[in-house]
Structures are given as structure tokens and as C-alpha cells.
Write an enzyme that holds these catalytic residues in place. Structure first.
Site, PDB file in Angstrom:
ATOM      1  N   ASP A  94       0.857  -1.187   0.000  1.00 57.45           N
ATOM      2  CA  ASP A  94       0.000   0.000   0.000  1.00 57.45           C
ATOM      3  C   ASP A  94       0.899   1.246   0.000  1.00 57.45           C
ATOM      4  O   ASP A  94       1.827   1.349   0.807  1.00 57.45           O
ATOM      5  CB  ASP A  94      -0.857  -0.052   1.281  1.00 57.45           C
ATOM      6  CG  ASP A  94      -1.972   0.968   1.303  1.00 57.45           C
ATOM      7  OD1 ASP A  94      -2.413   1.397   0.226  1.00 57.45           O
ATOM      8  OD2 ASP A  94      -2.422   1.314   2.417  1.00 57.45           O
ATOM      9  N   HIS A 232      -9.284   4.670  -2.087  1.00 54.75           N
ATOM     10  CA  HIS A 232      -8.586   4.676  -0.794  1.00 54.75           C
ATOM     11  C   HIS A 232      -9.472   5.398   0.224  1.00 54.75           C
ATOM     12  O   HIS A 232     -10.520   5.940  -0.118  1.00 54.75           O
ATOM     13  CB  HIS A 232      -7.254   5.429  -0.933  1.00 54.75           C
ATOM     14  CG  HIS A 232      -6.187   4.607  -1.555  1.00 54.75           C
ATOM     15  ND1 HIS A 232      -5.024   4.274  -0.910  1.00 54.75           N
ATOM     16  CD2 HIS A 232      -6.104   4.023  -2.769  1.00 54.75           C
ATOM     17  CE1 HIS A 232      -4.271   3.538  -1.702  1.00 54.75           C
ATOM     18  NE2 HIS A 232      -4.900   3.370  -2.850  1.00 54.75           N
ATOM     19  N   SER A 235     -12.871   4.062   5.070  1.00 50.99           N
ATOM     20  CA  SER A 235     -13.460   3.633   6.340  1.00 50.99           C
ATOM     21  C   SER A 235     -14.710   4.451   6.618  1.00 50.99           C
ATOM     22  O   SER A 235     -14.792   5.625   6.247  1.00 50.99           O
ATOM     23  CB  SER A 235     -12.446   3.816   7.481  1.00 50.99           C
ATOM     24  OG  SER A 235     -11.571   2.708   7.516  1.00 50.99           O
TER      25      SER A 235
END
Ligand code: 13P
Length: 333
Positions: A94, A232, A235
Site C-alpha cells: 500500500d 482509498h 473507512s
């Protein structure tokens, strides 16, 4: 040289093709510890989902690259032990920030790498990405690139403000760099504080952040039909975990994430990889804080890491089944 195929890992090519065609996204969960790895594998096996286990530069600094690589090797064998004969597990770097780091990972068993040249001038981003692609493809390792800048802080990656991806650049960028997938910026950001309360609207006592720029996503999809797109900073920062952390001595203020309905919508498009790290951190911390507050005499790490692992597994399963829709999507069970 350790080739990922010898570790039983797979690259992202086939799973992305199926995800784009099938209107779902593959979960990309970051891991730093054995408990995170176990929870990811248990969740993927239970839901029969392909999964990307990703390692950031910060994770390598914390846990050591060799240990993480061997955990990923263990992950494949563990999945088989849990009854999944043909697991599809990707070991992904990542936010690789240099050719050297990407090469080191490719040479040591990673099946996919990200080269993040998004902070560089456009031509330099293309040149660096192409250099990584040329090396990676010799070993059938897939490469994710990034165009546009995400705001927020994640390990060593940080930016004060975001710059949306410019749709007019994506054809030129993907053609000349040769990347296999493209991370874009449409309003997500790293960390547990993605928006300030001032940027949100209060709806029924809940702060609702501004919507993602779906118009930009759809323009990109039109320019690059079927090309794998990555989000990306995805969350959701579940309020129940934040409340548990605060109830048991934590102090997390104004933690705000991306609403899950928006990620569900994005998953149905060419977005085929969704990165989630902060939600796992929150799930782990909430469970540990609760356990230690309720059992002040416990001092064996297994006593509080077990509920932490359970809580992360529950969160991963929820994302796979209710948000990304990758359950039951293994090519072979
Ligand atoms: P979150 O901080 O939203 O979990 O994003 C993680 C991520 O994008 C990793 O690259």
C-alpha cells in the site's frame, strides 16, 4: 527471489475483471499484526470472498517486512486449514513511494504493489509508475497507480488538502504508465477524521458528510470502460465503535467517515478495490478498551486480543457482505 505464486498468493488481474463485470468490490484490508491477519482470513473464508491483504510502509516499519510476508504465506495455509480449498489472497504493498521499495516487495513475494506518485508532477508520476510496471510485469505482479491527491493522514502518507482526479487525464495516464488499476480522488480521505463538523449537515442528530463526487467517477468510467478503479480512504468510522472507545476512557472527537451507502453505490461501478484500515483500528481498540475496563485484573494479552480479533472479524464480514458485495465471489470454493 521469492515469487508470490510459490506462496499460493494471486495477483489482482482476474479478481478485478470479475468484480468490475459483477458490480462488486474486493476488500483491501491493511494489516500489521497476527490478529488482524487471522481476522481477515477467517472473514474471507466464512464469506467465500477474495481478499487483498495490504501492507503499508508504516506496517513494514512496525512489524518488519519479512514477518508480514510470512504471515501472508501463513494466511494462505490457514485459509485452507479453515476449509477453503482455493483461497484468493493478494499480498499488496500500500502506498509504495519509490521504485526501490516496490522492487524489494516484488522480489520478496508480494503479488501486487501500489506506486503512489500522486504528489509528483504529472509527467514524473507517469515515468515512475511505468518504471515499476515494467519491472513488476516481468513477474506477473500487478500495479496500482494514483492520480489526484487524497487529504488526510495515514502512516507516513499525508496531505492537507485533496485534489480531485481530472477525468481528462486518465486515458493518457493509464495508457502511458501501463498501470493495472488506478486509485482516484473523489472525496474520500485517510484516517478517522475525514471531515470537520463544519463540512457536514446535521440530519436527525447525525453529522452527514458531503457526498462523494460520483459525477467524476462516472466521467472516468466513460473514458476508461471496464478499467479497474480503486478507492482509498474508505473507512466508515462506525459510531458504535467510537462511542465504545470514548465510554471506556478514550477521547476521539469528531471522528467522521464515509457513509456505507455511498461505498455500496461505488462498489456497483468500476470501483473494484476499496481500502479499509481505520475501521479495523477502531474495532480493535474498542474491544480492548472495553475488555480491560470490565476485567481490570486481566494481564494476559490473549484475554483482550481474542475479543479484539472477534470484533475485527465481525467488522470485516459486515463490509464484505453488506457494503462491498464480494461474498460468494471466489472463482472456486
Ligand atoms: P482509511 O483510513 O479510511 O481506512 O483508509 C485506508 C487506506 O486508504 C489505506 O490505503
Amino acid at each position: 527471489m521469492v515469487n508470490y505464486k510459490d506462496l499460493g498468493l494471486v495477483n489482482t488481474r482476474e479478481m478485478f475483471k470479475r468484480a468490475v463485470a459483477g458490480g462488486y468490490a474486493i476488500p483491501a484490508f491493511n494489516f500489521n499484526t497476527m490478529e488482524q491477519m487471522q481476522a481477515i482470513v477467517m472473514a474471507a473464508v466464512e464469506t467465500k470472498s477474495p481478499v487483498i491483504m495490504q501492507v503499508s510502509k508504516g506496517a513494514r516499519n512496525y512489524a518488519n517486512g519479512t514477518i508480514l510476508r510470512n504471515l501472508a504465506k501463513g494466511a494462505v495455509e490457514y485459509a485452507k486449514e479453515l476449509g477453503c480449498e482455493h483461497p484468493e489472497i493478494v499480498l499488496h504493498l500500500d502506498h509504495g513511494d519509490s521504485f526501490e521499495l516496490c522492487k524489494e516487495c516484488i522480489d520478496n513475494g508480494f503479488s501486487s504493489v501500489m506506486i503512489d506518485g500522486s504528489s509528483l508532477p504529472y509527467e514524473e508520476n507517469i515515468a515512475l509508475t511505468k518504471k515499476v510496471v515494467d519491472y513488476a510485469h516481468q513477474f506477473d505482479v500487478t500495479v496500482e497507480a494514483e492520480l489526484g491527491v487524497l487529504a488526510g493522514v495515514e502512516d507516513e502518507v499525508s496531505s492537507a488538502e485533496s485534489h480531485y482526479t481530472k477525468p481528462e487525464e486518465v486515458i493518457d495516464f493509464s495508457t502511458r504508465s501501463g498501470c493495472d488499476s488506478l486509485a482516484i480522488s473523489i472525496g474520500t480521505s485517510h484516517g478517522a477524521h475525514k471531515f470537520t463538523p463544519e463540512q457536514c449537515t446535521l440530519v436527525n442528530g447525525v453529522l452527514v458528510p458531503p457526498p462523494l463526487a460520483f459525477d467524476i467517477l462516472h466521467e472516468i468510467e466513460k473514458k476508461l470502460p471496464g478499467f479497474p478503479i480503486v478507492l482509498h480512504g474508505s473507512s466508515s468510522v462506525p459510531m458504535d465503535e467510537v462511542n465504545t472507545i470514548n465510554k471506556y476512557g478514550g477521547h476521539l472527537e469528531a471522528a467522521i467517515g464515509i457513509p456505507e451507502e455511498q461505498l455500496r453505490e461505488a462498489s456497483k461501478s468500476a470501483v473494484c478495490k476499496i481500502n479499509i484500515d481505520s475501521d479495523s483500528r477502531l474495532a480493535m481498540t474498542a474491544a480492548i478498551r472495553k475488555h480491560l475496563a470490565e476485567h481490570p485484573g486481566d494481564f494476559d494479552p490473549r484475554q483482550y486480543l481474542k475479543p479484539a480479533r472477534e470484533n475485527m472479524k465481525k467488522m470485516y464480514i459486515h463490509k464484505i457482505v453488506n457494503v462491498l458485495g464480494s461474498d460468494g465471489k471466489l472463482a472456486q470454493c
